[in-house]
Design a protein around this motif. Sequence first.
Motif, mmCIF file in Angstrom:
data_model
loop_
_atom_site.group_PDB
_atom_site.id
_atom_site.type_symbol
_atom_site.label_atom_id
_atom_site.label_comp_id
_atom_site.label_asym_id
_atom_site.label_seq_id
_atom_site.Cartn_x
_atom_site.Cartn_y
_atom_site.Cartn_z
ATOM 1 N N LYS A 86 57.291 47.552 117.102
ATOM 2 C CA LYS A 86 56.079 47.878 116.366
ATOM 3 C C LYS A 86 55.018 46.813 116.656
ATOM 4 C CE LYS A 86 58.953 49.568 112.528
ATOM 5 N NZ LYS A 86 59.256 49.407 111.086
ATOM 6 N N PRO A 87 53.758 47.141 116.490
ATOM 7 C CA PRO A 87 52.709 46.122 116.705
ATOM 8 C C PRO A 87 52.934 44.869 115.858
ATOM 9 C CG PRO A 87 51.725 48.292 116.617
ATOM 10 C CD PRO A 87 53.176 48.475 116.273
ATOM 11 N N GLU A 88 53.480 45.036 114.674
ATOM 12 C CA GLU A 88 53.724 43.866 113.819
ATOM 13 C C GLU A 88 54.864 42.977 114.308
ATOM 14 O OE1 GLU A 88 53.548 47.074 112.868
ATOM 15 O OE2 GLU A 88 54.964 47.505 111.236
ATOM 16 N N ASP A 89 55.571 43.402 115.346
ATOM 17 C CA ASP A 89 56.587 42.544 115.967
ATOM 18 C C ASP A 89 55.961 41.576 116.973
ATOM 19 O OD1 ASP A 89 58.740 45.401 116.087
ATOM 20 O OD2 ASP A 89 58.864 43.726 114.683
ATOM 21 N N SER A 90 54.681 41.752 117.257
ATOM 22 C CA SER A 90 54.003 40.861 118.199
ATOM 23 C C SER A 90 54.017 39.440 117.646
ATOM 24 C CB SER A 90 52.563 41.319 118.410
ATOM 25 O OG SER A 90 52.512 42.601 118.989
ATOM 26 N N ALA A 91 54.462 38.508 118.468
ATOM 27 C CA ALA A 91 54.592 37.116 118.028
ATOM 28 C C ALA A 91 55.081 36.263 119.187
ATOM 29 C CB ALA A 91 55.577 37.009 116.862
ATOM 30 N N MET A 92 55.073 34.966 118.961
ATOM 31 C CA MET A 92 55.777 34.043 119.846
ATOM 32 C C MET A 92 57.206 33.957 119.315
ATOM 33 S SD MET A 92 55.236 32.073 122.512
ATOM 34 C CE MET A 92 53.577 31.420 122.536
ATOM 35 N N TYR A 93 58.160 34.219 120.186
ATOM 36 C CA TYR A 93 59.565 34.205 119.799
ATOM 37 C C TYR A 93 60.249 32.938 120.315
ATOM 38 C CZ TYR A 93 59.443 38.966 118.036
ATOM 39 O OH TYR A 93 59.179 40.094 117.285
ATOM 40 N N TYR A 94 61.076 32.355 119.460
ATOM 41 C CA TYR A 94 61.783 31.121 119.775
ATOM 42 C C TYR A 94 63.282 31.309 119.542
ATOM 43 C CZ TYR A 94 57.156 29.026 119.079
ATOM 44 O OH TYR A 94 55.823 28.725 119.146
ATOM 45 N N CYS A 95 64.093 30.754 120.424
ATOM 46 C CA CYS A 95 65.507 30.654 120.110
ATOM 47 C C CYS A 95 65.768 29.247 119.590
ATOM 48 C CB CYS A 95 66.390 30.970 121.314
ATOM 49 S SG CYS A 95 66.159 29.929 122.758
ATOM 50 N N GLY A 96 66.720 29.170 118.683
ATOM 51 C CA GLY A 96 67.039 27.901 118.067
ATOM 52 C C GLY A 96 68.536 27.750 117.865
ATOM 53 N N GLY A 97 68.964 26.507 117.693
ATOM 54 C CA GLY A 97 70.373 26.233 117.462
ATOM 55 C C GLY A 97 70.567 25.126 116.445
ATOM 56 N N ALA A 98 71.647 25.242 115.699
ATOM 57 C CA ALA A 98 71.995 24.226 114.705
ATOM 58 C C ALA A 98 73.363 23.667 115.040
ATOM 59 C CB ALA A 98 72.005 24.825 113.310
ATOM 60 N N HIS A 99 73.511 22.341 114.984
ATOM 61 C CA HIS A 99 74.795 21.742 115.342
ATOM 62 C C HIS A 99 75.635 21.408 114.126
ATOM 63 C CE1 HIS A 99 71.972 18.121 115.688
ATOM 64 N NE2 HIS A 99 72.668 17.889 114.608
ATOM 65 N N ASN A 100 75.360 22.105 113.005
ATOM 66 C CA ASN A 100 76.292 22.074 111.886
ATOM 67 C C ASN A 100 76.235 23.428 111.175
ATOM 68 O OD1 ASN A 100 73.821 19.932 110.730
ATOM 69 N ND2 ASN A 100 74.062 21.942 109.810
ATOM 70 N N PRO A 101 77.252 23.748 110.405
ATOM 71 C CA PRO A 101 77.245 25.039 109.709
ATOM 72 C C PRO A 101 76.086 25.120 108.727
ATOM 73 C CG PRO A 101 79.438 24.077 109.715
ATOM 74 C CD PRO A 101 78.504 23.009 110.202
ATOM 75 N N LEU A 102 75.582 26.321 108.535
ATOM 76 C CA LEU A 102 74.483 26.554 107.618
ATOM 77 C C LEU A 102 74.898 27.550 106.542
ATOM 78 C CD1 LEU A 102 71.540 26.970 110.181
ATOM 79 C CD2 LEU A 102 72.273 24.883 109.009
ATOM 80 N N LEU A 103 74.152 27.571 105.467
ATOM 81 C CA LEU A 103 74.365 28.607 104.471
ATOM 82 C C LEU A 103 74.142 29.964 105.116
ATOM 83 C CD1 LEU A 103 72.527 27.051 101.384
ATOM 84 C CD2 LEU A 103 74.994 27.254 101.755
ATOM 85 N N PRO A 104 74.823 30.987 104.614
ATOM 86 C CA PRO A 104 74.717 32.306 105.259
ATOM 87 C C PRO A 104 73.328 32.915 105.135
ATOM 88 C CG PRO A 104 75.985 32.447 103.226
ATOM 89 C CD PRO A 104 75.749 30.986 103.483
ATOM 90 N N GLY A 105 73.073 33.874 106.025
ATOM 91 C CA GLY A 105 71.820 34.603 105.980
ATOM 92 C C GLY A 105 70.730 33.976 106.829
#
Length: 125
Positions: A86-105
């Motif tokens: 959709k047009p509202e999906d237009s954005a700069m997209y980034y991949c990211g990573g965390a080196h410890n567990p995170l809360l869900p979601g």
Amino acid sequence: QVQMVESGGGSVQAGGSLRLSCAMSTGPVRLYVMGWFRRTPGKEREGVARLDSDGVTAYADSVKGRFTISKDNEKNILYLQMNSLKPEDSAMYYCGGAHNPLLPGIVDDLWYHHWGQGIQVTVSA
């Protein structure tokens, strides 16, 4: 040192599809959580999809049923398949990573430690 490099962005018409890739080089670092975020001008970066190292996924409500996050473990590439764009999906997209567990979601980007440089996705009406 962790390196993450996105590719696959571009321009597409509404209803079309794109697949983003994030080539990851993590060395001895283990990423417990990998995710895709996006940012539009004037807004904060928002979480789109998340994949934990145990295979659990999570999606923002705005993309559920349209986007799919996955990973090629042999190539160490994180993907984001985006359908029914959709047009509202237009954005700069980034991949990211965390080196410890995170809360869900879908959690805030401040919990992630490593980032790619970002790639533009533009969806025209």
